[in-house]
Design a protein around this motif. Structure first.
Motif, PDB file in Angstrom:
ATOM      1  N   LEU A   6      41.210  56.608  20.718  1.00 34.96           N
ATOM      2  CA  LEU A   6      42.642  57.087  21.010  1.00 34.96           C
ATOM      3  C   LEU A   6      43.470  56.289  21.997  1.00 34.96           C
ATOM      4  CD1 LEU A   6      41.440  60.714  22.149  1.00 34.96           C
ATOM      5  CD2 LEU A   6      42.589  60.121  20.039  1.00 34.96           C
ATOM      6  N   THR A   7      44.602  55.856  21.777  1.00 35.83           N
ATOM      7  CA  THR A   7      45.355  54.886  22.234  1.00 35.83           C
ATOM      8  C   THR A   7      46.416  55.491  23.314  1.00 35.83           C
ATOM      9  OG1 THR A   7      47.126  55.177  20.803  1.00 35.83           O
ATOM     10  CG2 THR A   7      45.124  53.836  20.425  1.00 35.83           C
ATOM     11  N   GLN A   8      47.046  54.679  24.170  1.00 33.69           N
ATOM     12  CA  GLN A   8      47.953  55.298  25.174  1.00 33.69           C
ATOM     13  C   GLN A   8      49.093  55.896  24.479  1.00 33.69           C
ATOM     14  OE1 GLN A   8      47.669  55.075  28.444  1.00 33.69           O
ATOM     15  NE2 GLN A   8      45.565  54.255  28.415  1.00 33.69           N
ATOM     16  N   ALA A   9      49.460  55.337  23.259  1.00 34.70           N
ATOM     17  CA  ALA A   9      50.578  56.019  22.492  1.00 34.70           C
ATOM     18  C   ALA A   9      50.054  57.551  22.185  1.00 34.70           C
ATOM     19  CB  ALA A   9      50.734  55.205  21.291  1.00 34.70           C
ATOM     20  N   ASP A  10      48.786  57.664  21.954  1.00 31.90           N
ATOM     21  CA  ASP A  10      48.390  59.236  21.486  1.00 31.90           C
ATOM     22  C   ASP A  10      48.597  59.937  22.611  1.00 31.90           C
ATOM     23  OD1 ASP A  10      47.566  58.314  18.931  1.00 31.90           O
ATOM     24  OD2 ASP A  10      45.594  57.859  19.518  1.00 31.90           O
ATOM     25  N   PHE A  11      48.270  59.623  23.944  1.00 26.25           N
ATOM     26  CA  PHE A  11      48.294  60.268  25.102  1.00 26.25           C
ATOM     27  C   PHE A  11      49.830  60.556  25.481  1.00 26.25           C
ATOM     28  CE2 PHE A  11      44.691  57.617  26.907  1.00 26.25           C
ATOM     29  CZ  PHE A  11      43.728  58.383  26.019  1.00 26.25           C
ATOM     30  N   ASP A  16      54.487  64.310  25.437  1.00 28.82           N
ATOM     31  CA  ASP A  16      55.919  64.632  25.205  1.00 28.82           C
ATOM     32  C   ASP A  16      56.097  65.809  24.007  1.00 28.82           C
ATOM     33  OD1 ASP A  16      56.508  62.447  26.345  1.00 28.82           O
ATOM     34  OD2 ASP A  16      56.543  60.868  24.816  1.00 28.82           O
ATOM     35  N   ALA A  17      55.175  66.128  23.518  1.00 28.80           N
ATOM     36  CA  ALA A  17      55.002  67.315  22.434  1.00 28.80           C
ATOM     37  C   ALA A  17      54.720  68.463  23.264  1.00 28.80           C
ATOM     38  CB  ALA A  17      54.172  67.049  21.452  1.00 28.80           C
ATOM     39  N   CYS A  18      54.280  68.662  24.531  1.00 27.52           N
ATOM     40  CA  CYS A  18      54.092  69.767  24.933  1.00 27.52           C
ATOM     41  C   CYS A  18      55.115  70.404  25.348  1.00 27.52           C
ATOM     42  CB  CYS A  18      53.156  69.279  26.312  1.00 27.52           C
ATOM     43  SG  CYS A  18      51.485  69.157  26.186  1.00 27.52           S
ATOM     44  N   PRO A  19      55.086  71.789  25.288  1.00 28.81           N
ATOM     45  CA  PRO A  19      56.375  72.645  26.002  1.00 28.81           C
ATOM     46  C   PRO A  19      56.391  72.332  27.296  1.00 28.81           C
ATOM     47  CG  PRO A  19      54.385  73.841  25.245  1.00 28.81           C
ATOM     48  CD  PRO A  19      53.962  72.357  24.917  1.00 28.81           C
ATOM     49  N   ALA A 115      45.313  63.539  29.927  1.00 28.45           N
ATOM     50  CA  ALA A 115      44.720  61.879  30.039  1.00 28.45           C
ATOM     51  C   ALA A 115      45.930  61.032  30.340  1.00 28.45           C
ATOM     52  CB  ALA A 115      44.133  61.381  28.701  1.00 28.45           C
ATOM     53  N   TYR A 116      46.755  61.091  29.920  1.00 30.56           N
ATOM     54  CA  TYR A 116      48.278  60.504  30.212  1.00 30.56           C
ATOM     55  C   TYR A 116      48.633  60.729  31.413  1.00 30.56           C
ATOM     56  CZ  TYR A 116      53.161  59.346  30.125  1.00 30.56           C
ATOM     57  OH  TYR A 116      54.413  58.785  30.453  1.00 30.56           O
TER      58      TYR A 116
END
Length: 348
Positions: A6-11, A16-19, A115-116
């Motif tokens: 998993l990448t930092q972009a995935d985190f 950002d997609a979380c409510p 993780a982010y």
């Protein structure tokens, strides 16, 4: 193997997609961070001084270069495990934090968002004993770490035990467990949810409530019956409470927690049908006739300790079956074992 990382972009995308309510995790780490900063200040700082003859004395605390954190993801996802393992590592000054998390169904966005927030360096979608081995010994893809922390199932715990020495570990954890000591003043719903908090982890988790007020235990039992159906992991909670839950007004004479069916209208004659034990197979409904007792008793989740006489009978059976051996001084001779008097040299 690249698709396992998993990448930092995935985190960042997951965060950002979380409510907005789920982003409350972003506000929590400062509290967790301040706690561990105070812990480090109290016992984890380097210090030194010179005594009267000029000798330099003290302690040197050096953070690890790289740690691995195991985050469960098989039966359920736990973003809190990310925060509770990564934040202390950051406070300690660890250089790299490698996360492994199994994703048997799909990547959990809350785990990635955590993780982010927690600042995980790299992450891999692997789990189980093989993930622990990869962290301990290193592979072409997964870097070798200095220490492994984080909870897991029995296989993960056994793997951490085996690699201890090659790497450091936090502990060898068993099934989740909680012991609630209550005086009867806490709202029963709160206690029920505390018991759920560990029971939901695994069918082998153990939730125990101790309170001197039997009426309060009944109130907690009623709260369990009312709240359980709405829990996302109700089936696992039910199995855990049925198999290993316990509520004791007196530790010597306790009773098991159980999930009761909602109360139904009283049967003719005023008899109330007894509830079936949680997890019991569904049985055909019976009509309870006036003056007739319902024979099925409510199931106890944990058996009471066996009476001493029963224990002695069981021990005698084991001795007869050869499963136990008495010390040499207590061994009966052949005549006694055969039911004959042990007299004369021919009896030995």
């Amino acid at each position: 193997m690249a698709e396992l990382e998993l990448t930092q972009a995935d985190f960042k995308a997951a965060f950002d997609a979380c409510p907005r309510p789920a982003r409350g995790a972003e506000a929590r780490p400062p509290g967790a961070r301040s706690y561990h900063e105070a812990q480090k200040k109290a016992s984890g700082e380097s210090w030194s001084y010179r005594d009267e003859d000029g000798t330099l004395l003290g302690q040197k605390v050096t953070p690890l270069d790289r740690v691995g954190i195991y985050v469960p993801g098989g039966k359920a996802a736990y973003p809190s495990s990310v925060l509770m393992n990564a934040i202390p590592a950051h406070v300690a000054g660890v250089g790299e934090i490698i996360m492994v998390v199994p994703t048997p169904r799909a990547k959990n966005p809350l785990v990635l968002a955590a993780a982010y927030v927690a600042g995980v360096t790299r992450a891999f979608t692997i789990g189980g004993a093989q993930a622990v081995a990869a962290l301990a010994y290193g592979t072409a893809t997964v870097p070798k770490v200095d220490k492994i922390t984080g909870p897991g199932n029995a296989y993960v715990a056994s793997a951490k035990k085996r690699v201890f020495g090659t790497v450091g570990i936090d502990m060898i954890a068993g099934p989740s467990e909680i012991l609630v000591l209550a005086d009867g003043s806490t709202p029963p719903d709160w206690v029920a949810m505390d018991l759920f908090s560990q029971a939901e982890h695994d069918e082998l988790a153990q939730s125990i409530l101790l309170c001197p007020d039997a009426a309060y235990i009944d109130a907690v039992q009623a709260a369990i019956d009312r709240l359980l159906p709405a829990m996302p992991r109700a089936e696992i909670i039910a199995k855990s409470l049925t198999g290993r839950g316990r509520a004791d007004p007196d530790p010597q004479h306790g009773r098991g927690l159980r999930h009761q069916q909602p109360h139904r209208a009283r049967a003719p004659g005023g008899l109330q049908p007894r509830p079936a034990p949680l997890g019991a197979a569904a049985a055909p409904r019976r009509r309870h006739l006036p003056g007739r007792l319902h024979q099925r008793k409510p199931g106890r989740l944990l058996r009471r300790p066996q009476p001493r006489a029963a224990h002695q009978r069981h021990r005698a059976f084991q001795l007869a079956a050869g499963r136990l051996r008495l010390p040499e001084a207590q061994q009966p001779d052949r005549g006694q074992r055969a039911g004959r008097p042990a007299t004369g040299p021919d009896c030995r």
